[in-house]
Scaffold this motif. Structure first.
Motif, mmCIF file in Angstrom:
data_model
loop_
_atom_site.group_PDB
_atom_site.id
_atom_site.type_symbol
_atom_site.label_atom_id
_atom_site.label_comp_id
_atom_site.label_asym_id
_atom_site.label_seq_id
_atom_site.Cartn_x
_atom_site.Cartn_y
_atom_site.Cartn_z
ATOM 1 N N ARG A 138 32.385 34.576 35.847
ATOM 2 C CA ARG A 138 33.763 35.005 35.598
ATOM 3 C C ARG A 138 34.660 33.924 36.211
ATOM 4 N N TYR A 139 35.207 33.081 35.367
ATOM 5 C CA TYR A 139 36.071 32.007 35.872
ATOM 6 C C TYR A 139 37.492 32.509 36.051
ATOM 7 N N VAL A 140 38.052 32.224 37.195
ATOM 8 C CA VAL A 140 39.394 32.700 37.524
ATOM 9 C C VAL A 140 40.211 31.503 38.018
ATOM 10 N N ARG A 141 41.225 31.118 37.253
ATOM 11 C CA ARG A 141 42.059 29.987 37.685
ATOM 12 C C ARG A 141 43.253 30.499 38.482
ATOM 13 N N VAL A 142 43.397 29.989 39.687
ATOM 14 C CA VAL A 142 44.543 30.387 40.507
ATOM 15 C C VAL A 142 45.784 29.704 39.935
ATOM 16 N N ASN A 143 46.797 30.491 39.654
ATOM 17 C CA ASN A 143 48.053 29.936 39.142
ATOM 18 C C ASN A 143 48.836 29.392 40.336
ATOM 19 N N THR A 144 48.678 28.085 40.579
ATOM 20 C CA THR A 144 49.230 27.502 41.810
ATOM 21 C C THR A 144 50.760 27.448 41.811
ATOM 22 N N THR A 145 51.363 27.832 40.701
ATOM 23 C CA THR A 145 52.821 27.991 40.693
ATOM 24 C C THR A 145 53.204 29.191 41.574
ATOM 25 N N LEU A 146 52.321 30.189 41.610
ATOM 26 C CA LEU A 146 52.656 31.433 42.311
ATOM 27 C C LEU A 146 51.837 31.678 43.573
ATOM 28 N N LEU B 220 32.922 34.241 50.413
ATOM 29 C CA LEU B 220 32.994 32.878 49.851
ATOM 30 C C LEU B 220 31.692 32.135 50.113
ATOM 31 N N LYS B 221 31.072 31.637 49.026
ATOM 32 C CA LYS B 221 29.828 30.869 49.161
ATOM 33 C C LYS B 221 30.128 29.400 48.863
ATOM 34 N N ASP B 222 29.223 28.507 49.293
ATOM 35 C CA ASP B 222 29.436 27.072 49.053
ATOM 36 C C ASP B 222 29.256 26.699 47.588
ATOM 37 N N SER B 223 28.350 27.397 46.903
ATOM 38 C CA SER B 223 28.125 27.054 45.499
ATOM 39 C C SER B 223 27.745 28.313 44.732
ATOM 40 N N TYR B 224 27.788 28.182 43.403
ATOM 41 C CA TYR B 224 27.515 29.327 42.546
ATOM 42 C C TYR B 224 26.181 29.114 41.825
ATOM 43 N N ASP B 225 25.382 30.157 41.773
ATOM 44 C CA ASP B 225 24.130 30.100 41.029
ATOM 45 C C ASP B 225 24.090 31.328 40.118
ATOM 46 N N SER B 226 24.077 31.073 38.808
ATOM 47 C CA SER B 226 24.161 32.164 37.813
ATOM 48 C C SER B 226 23.163 33.278 38.070
ATOM 49 N N LEU B 227 21.972 32.920 38.552
ATOM 50 C CA LEU B 227 20.934 33.932 38.675
ATOM 51 C C LEU B 227 20.891 34.579 40.057
ATOM 52 N N GLN B 228 21.537 33.945 41.031
ATOM 53 C CA GLN B 228 21.413 34.471 42.394
ATOM 54 C C GLN B 228 22.691 35.051 42.978
ATOM 55 N N THR B 229 23.830 34.630 42.449
ATOM 56 C CA THR B 229 25.075 35.089 43.055
ATOM 57 C C THR B 229 25.268 36.590 42.808
ATOM 58 N N SER B 230 25.626 37.309 43.868
ATOM 59 C CA SER B 230 25.786 38.756 43.703
ATOM 60 C C SER B 230 27.226 39.081 43.326
ATOM 61 N N LYS B 231 27.448 40.349 43.015
ATOM 62 C CA LYS B 231 28.789 40.771 42.589
ATOM 63 C C LYS B 231 29.815 40.641 43.709
ATOM 64 N N GLN B 232 29.335 40.542 44.962
ATOM 65 C CA GLN B 232 30.272 40.449 46.091
ATOM 66 C C GLN B 232 30.648 39.007 46.418
ATOM 67 N N GLU B 233 29.944 38.055 45.792
ATOM 68 C CA GLU B 233 30.143 36.659 46.200
ATOM 69 C C GLU B 233 31.021 35.894 45.207
ATOM 70 N N PHE C 289 33.310 33.940 39.949
ATOM 71 C CA PHE C 289 32.820 35.253 40.373
ATOM 72 C C PHE C 289 31.619 35.626 39.494
ATOM 73 N N HIS C 290 30.951 36.690 39.878
ATOM 74 C CA HIS C 290 29.831 37.194 39.073
ATOM 75 C C HIS C 290 30.360 37.617 37.682
ATOM 76 N N PRO C 291 29.564 37.375 36.613
ATOM 77 C CA PRO C 291 30.041 37.687 35.253
ATOM 78 C C PRO C 291 30.503 39.136 35.073
ATOM 79 N N GLN C 292 29.931 40.044 35.880
ATOM 80 C CA GLN C 292 30.297 41.453 35.662
ATOM 81 C C GLN C 292 31.505 41.914 36.480
ATOM 82 N N VAL C 293 32.082 41.011 37.245
ATOM 83 C CA VAL C 293 33.278 41.425 37.994
ATOM 84 C C VAL C 293 34.452 41.474 37.014
ATOM 85 N N SER C 294 35.086 42.643 36.955
ATOM 86 C CA SER C 294 36.200 42.786 36.003
ATOM 87 C C SER C 294 37.523 42.478 36.698
#
Ligand code: SAM
Length: 321
Positions: free
Chosen positions: A12-20, A37-50, A63-68
């Protein structure tokens, strides 16, 4: 792999709107809301909290793909924008100036993800003309610009091809982003992203692709006619060379490119850290491929995407400043 499986591996890619919002404030907000906050993202290992920061695009969080995020306050108030990683590449490669006299064009804007990205990279300064020819999509664009609080954008409901490059209004335009309609063949991600492409439903016959490629080439050639333009980014969410490398190779040979001295930007100006480049055997000069960027769905944890960048030289061979 089916589109669904590939989509499930796209964070789940989330771009911070640095204007705000600053990146630090955003990270602090999410950590105080229970994310780690983790140092890197791994599609198969990252949990919904990371979550983690993207290694290529500043201000992009993973974020994890299932985070809405649909009900997330930061999404509703425009502080974050849900935008696939590859779709963040064009504005970064265009690298628009951030100054009060900057004049930039986004030729094909709706729904406006790249427009708002350009606006933040310009620090909301200068003028960003945002063209969109479709009336309904233009209204989506206006909503998005208001939500993201883009103050330097002048949206125009018009066909970019009808804009007169010699109109004094556009005489100072130095940078143009072209992300025109394409086959959408690279799109595999979730439907809850604001869909940028008008994805094709009919079968992609060669004839249809040829028509799209003809239109895409026309857009690049038109952009090259603006008298002060020195940098043009051309991108698609197509995986087909016919809409990507072939369009670029025709554009390089066009009268417009030859008379205005356009060539491909050197690789070090086109996301040098990104490994996947254009297809050498689809270019007249295979060495050009390294100046282009590709993303493959299922391989790069993004949608399929293509980015190229044209820059202008003076007749003496120097770069136009
Ligand atoms: N850049 C957008 C974003 O990131 O949100 C997505 C752009 S989408 C791939 C292409 C858009 O260009 C469509 O909304 C389409 O209506 C618009 N378009 C196509 N041809 C155009 C033209 N000649 N002039 C202006 N807009 C055009």
């Amino acid at each position: 792999q089916t589109g669904d499986i590939r989509a499930a591996l796209i964070p789940r890619y989330v771009r911070v709107n640095t204007t705000l919002w600053s990146i630090d404030d955003a990270v602090q907000y999410f950590t105080s809301n229970g994310f780690i906050l983790k140092d890197s993202y791994d599609s198969l290992q990252t949990s919904k909290q990371e979550f983690s920061k993207d290694e290529h695009i500043p201000a992009l969080l993973l974020f994890h793909p299932q985070v809405s995020f649909q009900d997330e306050e930061a999404y509703r108030n425009g502080k974050v924008i849900l935008q696939d990683k590859a779709s963040c590449f064009p504005a970064v490669v265009l690298d628009p100036p951030a100054s009060p006299d900057a004049v930039v064009i986004d030729a094909t804007s709706a729904p406006g993800n790249k427009t708002s990205h350009l606006s933040t990279l310009m620090c909301n300064l200068g003028t960003l003309f945002a063209f969109e020819r479709d009336r309904k999509r233009f209204s989506t664009l206006q909503t998005m610009l208001a939500k993201a609080k883009c103050k330097n954008v002048e949206p125009v409901n018009a066909d970019f091809l009808t804009v007169d490059p010699s109109d004094p209004k556009y005489s100072q335009v130095t940078h143009i982003l072209l992300d025109p309609s394409c086959s959408g063949s690279g799109i595999v991600n979730r439907l809850d992203y604001l869909v940028e492409s008008e994805q094709e439903t009919e079968s992609l016959q060669e004839d249809r692709l040829n028509k799209l490629a003809g239109f895409q080439l026309m857009m690049i050639k038109h952009a090259m006619k603006f008298p002060s333009v020195k940098r043009i980014v051309y991108s698609t969410c197509s995986i087909y060379a016919i809409e990507d490398e072939h369009v670029v190779r025709s554009a390089l040979k066009s009268d417009e490119a030859l008379s205005a001295n356009f060539e491909l930007a050197p690789p070090n100006e086109v996301l040098p850290q990104w490994k996947r480049r254009g297809y050498p055997n689809e270019m007249d000069d295979p060495s050009h491929a390294i100046s282009m960027v590709r993303c493959l769905p299922g391989e790069d944890a993004t949608n399929g995407f293509f980015v190229s960048c044209f820059v202008r030289r003076t007749s003496d061979g120097d770069r136009v400043n």
